[in-house]
Enzyme design. Structure first.
Site, mmCIF file in Angstrom:
data_model
loop_
_atom_site.group_PDB
_atom_site.id
_atom_site.type_symbol
_atom_site.label_atom_id
_atom_site.label_comp_id
_atom_site.label_asym_id
_atom_site.label_seq_id
_atom_site.Cartn_x
_atom_site.Cartn_y
_atom_site.Cartn_z
ATOM 1 N N PRO A 1 33.186 23.397 60.076
ATOM 2 C CA PRO A 1 33.339 22.653 61.321
ATOM 3 C C PRO A 1 34.418 21.347 61.099
ATOM 4 O O PRO A 1 34.994 20.966 61.968
ATOM 5 C CB PRO A 1 31.626 22.094 61.249
ATOM 6 C CG PRO A 1 31.084 23.197 60.778
ATOM 7 C CD PRO A 1 31.740 23.724 59.667
ATOM 8 N N ASP B 1 44.145 26.573 55.949
ATOM 9 C CA ASP B 1 44.527 27.303 54.949
ATOM 10 C C ASP B 1 43.481 27.097 53.655
ATOM 11 O O ASP B 1 43.327 28.121 52.851
ATOM 12 C CB ASP B 1 45.862 27.096 54.568
ATOM 13 C CG ASP B 1 46.949 27.343 55.500
ATOM 14 O OD1 ASP B 1 47.015 28.695 56.026
ATOM 15 O OD2 ASP B 1 47.715 26.650 55.892
ATOM 16 N N GLY B 2 42.926 26.020 53.638
ATOM 17 C CA GLY B 2 41.913 25.861 52.345
ATOM 18 C C GLY B 2 40.898 26.694 52.150
ATOM 19 O O GLY B 2 40.323 27.090 51.277
ATOM 20 N N GLU C 1 39.760 29.739 49.647
ATOM 21 C CA GLU C 1 38.443 29.733 48.976
ATOM 22 C C GLU C 1 37.949 31.229 49.013
ATOM 23 O O GLU C 1 37.482 31.754 48.149
ATOM 24 C CB GLU C 1 37.419 28.925 49.827
ATOM 25 C CG GLU C 1 37.196 27.582 49.283
ATOM 26 C CD GLU C 1 35.707 26.868 49.703
ATOM 27 O OE1 GLU C 1 34.846 27.553 49.953
ATOM 28 O OE2 GLU C 1 35.894 25.823 50.211
ATOM 29 N N GLY D 1 42.674 24.446 61.353
ATOM 30 C CA GLY D 1 43.096 23.196 60.480
ATOM 31 C C GLY D 1 43.948 22.288 60.945
ATOM 32 O O GLY D 1 44.417 22.478 62.141
ATOM 33 N N ASP E 1 50.807 16.173 51.260
ATOM 34 C CA ASP E 1 49.707 17.021 51.546
ATOM 35 C C ASP E 1 48.529 16.314 51.111
ATOM 36 O O ASP E 1 47.175 16.266 52.088
ATOM 37 C CB ASP E 1 49.524 18.365 50.831
ATOM 38 C CG ASP E 1 49.118 19.458 51.701
ATOM 39 O OD1 ASP E 1 48.624 19.382 52.709
ATOM 40 O OD2 ASP E 1 49.294 20.637 51.247
ATOM 41 N N ARG F 1 49.277 14.459 60.966
ATOM 42 C CA ARG F 1 49.045 13.682 59.966
ATOM 43 C C ARG F 1 50.329 13.982 58.825
ATOM 44 O O ARG F 1 50.241 13.012 58.086
ATOM 45 C CB ARG F 1 47.717 14.345 59.109
ATOM 46 C CG ARG F 1 47.872 15.783 58.738
ATOM 47 C CD ARG F 1 46.545 16.339 58.247
ATOM 48 N NE ARG F 1 46.746 16.310 56.698
ATOM 49 C CZ ARG F 1 46.028 17.450 55.809
ATOM 50 N NH1 ARG F 1 45.377 17.905 56.406
ATOM 51 N NH2 ARG F 1 46.301 17.352 54.583
ATOM 52 N N ASP G 1 48.264 26.371 47.601
ATOM 53 C CA ASP G 1 47.686 26.296 49.261
ATOM 54 C C ASP G 1 47.142 25.250 49.739
ATOM 55 O O ASP G 1 46.142 25.444 50.713
ATOM 56 C CB ASP G 1 46.698 27.642 49.049
ATOM 57 C CG ASP G 1 47.305 29.021 48.551
ATOM 58 O OD1 ASP G 1 48.188 29.117 48.477
ATOM 59 O OD2 ASP G 1 46.450 30.273 48.405
#
Length: 286
Positions: free
Chosen positions: A8, A66-67, A71, A96, A163, A176, A281
């Protein structure tokens, strides 16, 4: 049968709503049955795919940044049956801020450059058609003995600083990174005798973000690491020009003497000091 993993808080925080509004109707029309799992904390997806019986799913779908895929990939690689499990198709749906892999896949598919819901629709359409291919994974080993698996890129220096420093602006979406770049440029140390590089980035896909075409020559499984590094001594203006040109993938055409590009099969980075952020990543490397 698709197992969908959602986070979320990803990006602007609309991953769940966008999945329900945009993706779910498309999957229903394509007769793809979905079971949704919503993560509640960091590493939740990692643990879920590492431990869960995945035999009932034909594909794993990640709708986040991408995070979350990072995982999932590393969770899958910790399984005792990782060789068989990694043959199961993985799908990334952009939810994202950067959405680098989704933008790369959209690029490889021959689609026009798009962002936000248009990019989401394109990626969902690829999923509905069942299109898949192989993708390179890079094995990374740290000095402490940790081993990680990376699908997008490894960074140290300026790009990684942007980043991580821009995380506080994630509600702005892709903007951002623009704000983070300007802030990091303002405090950049540009001639420091003990430093040889301002930034090092090894990327395996075409895009570093939705609007950053960093390695136009990259393909999903070309077996190549596209290594970029910026040598110390570059001016702020020249570095800004590189980032602006990267939106169109024309940064190498600038022939900037401080920007170097080398396609490699492997690399080793040995920082002389502990200063500087490393990312894998897009995630900070502890």
């Amino acid at each position: 049968r698709a197992r969908v993993l959602l986070t979320p808080p990803s990006g602007t925080g609309r991953a769940v709503e966008d999945f329900q509004a945009v993706v779910q109707p498309m999957l229903a029309d394509a007769d793809i049955a979905t079971t949704v799992f919503i993560t509640e904390r960091p590493q939740h997806a990692h643990e879920k795919v590492r431990d869960e019986d995945l035999s009932q799913w034909d594909t794993l779908v990640v709708m986040a940044g991408d995070g979350l895929l990072y995982e999932v990939v590393n969770g899958l690689m910790e399984r005792p049956d990782w060789e068989d499990t990694m043959k199961k198709p993985l799908c990334i749906l952009p939810g994202g801020s950067g959405n680098a892999l989704a933008a790369s896949i959209n690029h490889y598919a021959g689609n026009d450059h798009v962002a936000k819901k248009k990019l989401l629709t394109n990626c969902a359409f690829i999923l509905c058609k069942g299109l898949h291919t192989q993708m390179d994974l890079v094995s990374l080993s740290t000095a402490s003995g940790k081993r990680l698996f990376s699908f997008l890129g490894f960074g140290w220096g300026f790009i990684s600083d942007v980043d991580i420093d821009s995380e506080k602006y994630r509600r702005l979406g892709n903007a951002r990174f623009t704000l983070g770049t300007l802030q990091c440029l303002a405090k950049l140390r540009v001639v420091v005798p003990e430093e040889e590089f301002v930034s090092v980035y090894a990327i395996y896909q075409s895009h570093l973000g939705t609007n950053l075409l960093m390695a136009p020559a990259a393909r999903l499984h070309d077996g190549c690491i596209h290594l970029f590094y910026v040598k110390a001594g570059i001016s702020r203006v020249a570095l800004l020009k590189i980032f602006l040109a990267m939106a169109r993938g024309t940064h190498l055409d600038l022939n900037c003497p401080h920007l170097c590009y080398v396609p490699v099969r492997a690399f080793r980075l040995e920082p002389r000091t502990a200063a500087g952020i490393m990312t894998v990543d897009g995630e900070g490397l502890a």
